[in-house]
Enzyme design. Structure first.
Site, PDB file in Angstrom:
ATOM      1  CG  ASP A  95       0.509   1.895  -2.586  1.00  0.00           C
ATOM      2  OD1 ASP A  95       0.610   3.140  -2.552  1.00  0.00           O
ATOM      3  OD2 ASP A  95       0.398   1.249  -3.649  1.00  0.00           O
ATOM      4  CB  SER A 141      -1.233   3.774 -10.020  1.00  0.00           C
ATOM      5  OG  SER A 141      -1.250   5.015  -9.358  1.00  0.00           O
ATOM      6  CG  HIS A 183       2.204   3.300  -5.980  1.00  0.00           C
ATOM      7  ND1 HIS A 183       0.970   2.719  -5.749  1.00  0.00           N
ATOM      8  CD2 HIS A 183       2.060   4.042  -7.115  1.00  0.00           C
ATOM      9  CE1 HIS A 183       0.116   3.112  -6.679  1.00  0.00           C
ATOM     10  NE2 HIS A 183       0.749   3.899  -7.524  1.00  0.00           N
TER      11      HIS A 183
END
Length: 478
Positions: free
Chosen positions: A348, A285, A403
């Site tokens: 995602d 991320s 995610h």
């Protein structure tokens, strides 16, 4: 604070995006020492041709890929990592290694994913703890405490980051928080890896200032090279703030995340000078954005240059990472030889941001291969960097799994898991509503005292795996 509109894509466009690939090489650099970090002095030599060179002597991986292609076999590899680590690190942009995914590359992706997962396992989320929002363990014991004592690496430095957020934050959250670590391969691991590997890994967003930094989506010039600021190379302002800000107002404040990283990487490169080295950066991320910024910084400053003809390879493994910069940033990373493998879930939404609509992929090129045209404003749009390895999974009961780093790694470990019952809503209503609700909650900054969700720390990862939808592995080149 200005409000932000979040636009979710139509489900008909959610699954497939086409990309192209460009590979260039950088001009040689001469370095000049300023403080503890060597900064470059650029020469005026001509840039090498961007055309790919033909390798006359095939590597063990290339030989195996050719043999498997001719025989139609997809069995696991017996190729030694010590012989083929350069190809696995992307020396040839993972050509013929991602589709189908080569077993040795899969093994290395999982291994580096586990190093990123260690950031979450060691991160202290107990508000009553003295180490709250920092690492639970000392650096000498961290890998052992989380069950990775046999990883073959030693942690050499912890990394802290301080976003420069000019808004009131309670509980002193604006100070530096532990965001990752630097480690180096042991002598024993060098024999297996074929080189001395220096790694740096980064976790994703946790604290409120980090969430706010993620929303600072305007592009700003990186200006990381003091000798050549390159105003056309732009990156997301929030990521740059997290990377370059320090605790200047504190008497005993930390240096910036950038200063900590460059100092430690430079120290390790000097310590093991003369050995075969590699620099591997990995993150999940927001952490993948820091990894890419560090890779660009190292190569732009020439810290990885051994001599006029030799460079230490720099590779980024990005898990569920967003876009970081514009097309100028993408081109410069390619010129510098930064190798990026992006592991993404097609469902995602984080991997489609910033610039979910206005991005380089949507406004890049019109026309044929021989006659192409770029929109004049495409240089101001976000662009992904590197080669993309696509997974496809979704769970209607737990949308946040899209995610989840644990799910990413689990699916790579079990790529042939049978598909379960198809639960896609082809009209798009239920899927879009749930995705919008999750994304809006995750990005809400109207009340900074809210406990923001941690989608990568899903407690139902195992349950999610049993309900995955349409698992696929593809490769796309950016």
């Amino acid at each position: 604070m200005a409000s932000m509109n979040i636009h979710m894509p139509d489900t008909t466009n959610l699954n497939h995006v086409s990309f192209s690939e460009t590979t260039t090489t950088a001009p040689p650099l001469l370095s000049v020492c300023i403080g503890q970090v060597c900064l470059p002095k650029r020469t005026k030599l001509a840039t090498a041709s961007p055309t790919k060179q033909t390798v006359v002597i095939a590597s063990p991986v290339a030989n195996e890929v050719a043999a498997r292609a001719s025989s139609g076999s997809s069995t696991s590899t017996t190729t030694s990592l010590s012989q083929s680590w350069r190809e696995i690190q992307g020396s040839d942009n993972w050509e013929n290694l991602v589709d189908p995914l080569h077993p040795l590359l899969r093994q290395e992706i999982i291994r580096y994913g586990d190093f990123v997962k260690a950031c979450y396992c060691a991160f202290d989320l107990d508000p009553n703890s003295k180490r709250y929002l920092n690492c639970k363990y000392g650096k000498k014991n961290m890998l052992r405490e989380i069950g990775m004592e046999s990883s073959g690496y030693e942690v050499t430095k912890y990394i802290y980051a301080t976003p420069d957020i000019n808004i009131p934050i309670q509980n002193g959250e604006s100070c530096g928080r532990w965001i990752g670590y630097v480690a180096v391969a042991t002598d024993e691991a060098v024999k297996r890896l074929g080189r001395r590997d220096i790694i740096s890994t980064f976790r994703g967003t946790v604290t409120n200032p980090e969430w706010v930094a993620n929303l600072m989506s305007s592009l700003t010039p990186a200006r990381l090279d003091p000798h050549n600021e390159r105003p056309d190379v732009k990156v997301e302002s929030g990521f740059l703030s997290l990377y370059t800000s320090d605790e200047s107002d504190s008497k005993f404040g930390l240096g910036s995340c950038r200063e900590q990283l460059l100092s430690e990487v430079s120290r390790l490169l000097n310590k093991y000078k003369g050995e075969e080295l590699s620099i591997t950066l990995a993150g999940h991320s927001m952490g993948s954005s820091l990894a890419l910024l560090l890779a660009y910084d190292i190569t732009e400053l020439g810290l990885n240059r051994v001599n006029s003809s030799t460079k230490t390879p720099v590779t980024v493994f990005s898990f569920g990472g967003p876009r970081v910069g514009n097309s100028g940033f993408k081109r410069r990373c390619e010129e510098l030889g930064v190798k990026v493998l992006r592991i993404v879930n097609v469902n995602d939404p984080i991997t489609k941001m910033p610039g979910m609509v206005f991005n380089h992929e949507n406004f890049r090129v019109l026309g044929s291969e021989r006659l192409s045209f770029e929109f004049p404003w495409s240089c101001s749009c976000y662009a992904h960097v590197g080669v993309e390895l696509v997974l496809d999974f979704f769970n209607m009961q737990n949308p946040s799994c899209v995610h989840d780093l644990g799910t990413y790694i689990s699916l790579l470990k079990c790529p042939k898991r049978p598909s379960m019952e198809i639960q896609r809503d082809y009209e798009g209503g239920e899927f879009v509503n749930k995705a919008k609700q999750w994304l809006a909650n995750m990005m809400s900054v109207q009340n900074l005292n809210l406990t923001l969700p941690n989608p990568w720390r899903s407690s139902s990862t195992a349950a999610a795996e049993s309900k995955m939808v349409n698992l696929q592995v593809q490769s796309q080149r950016t």
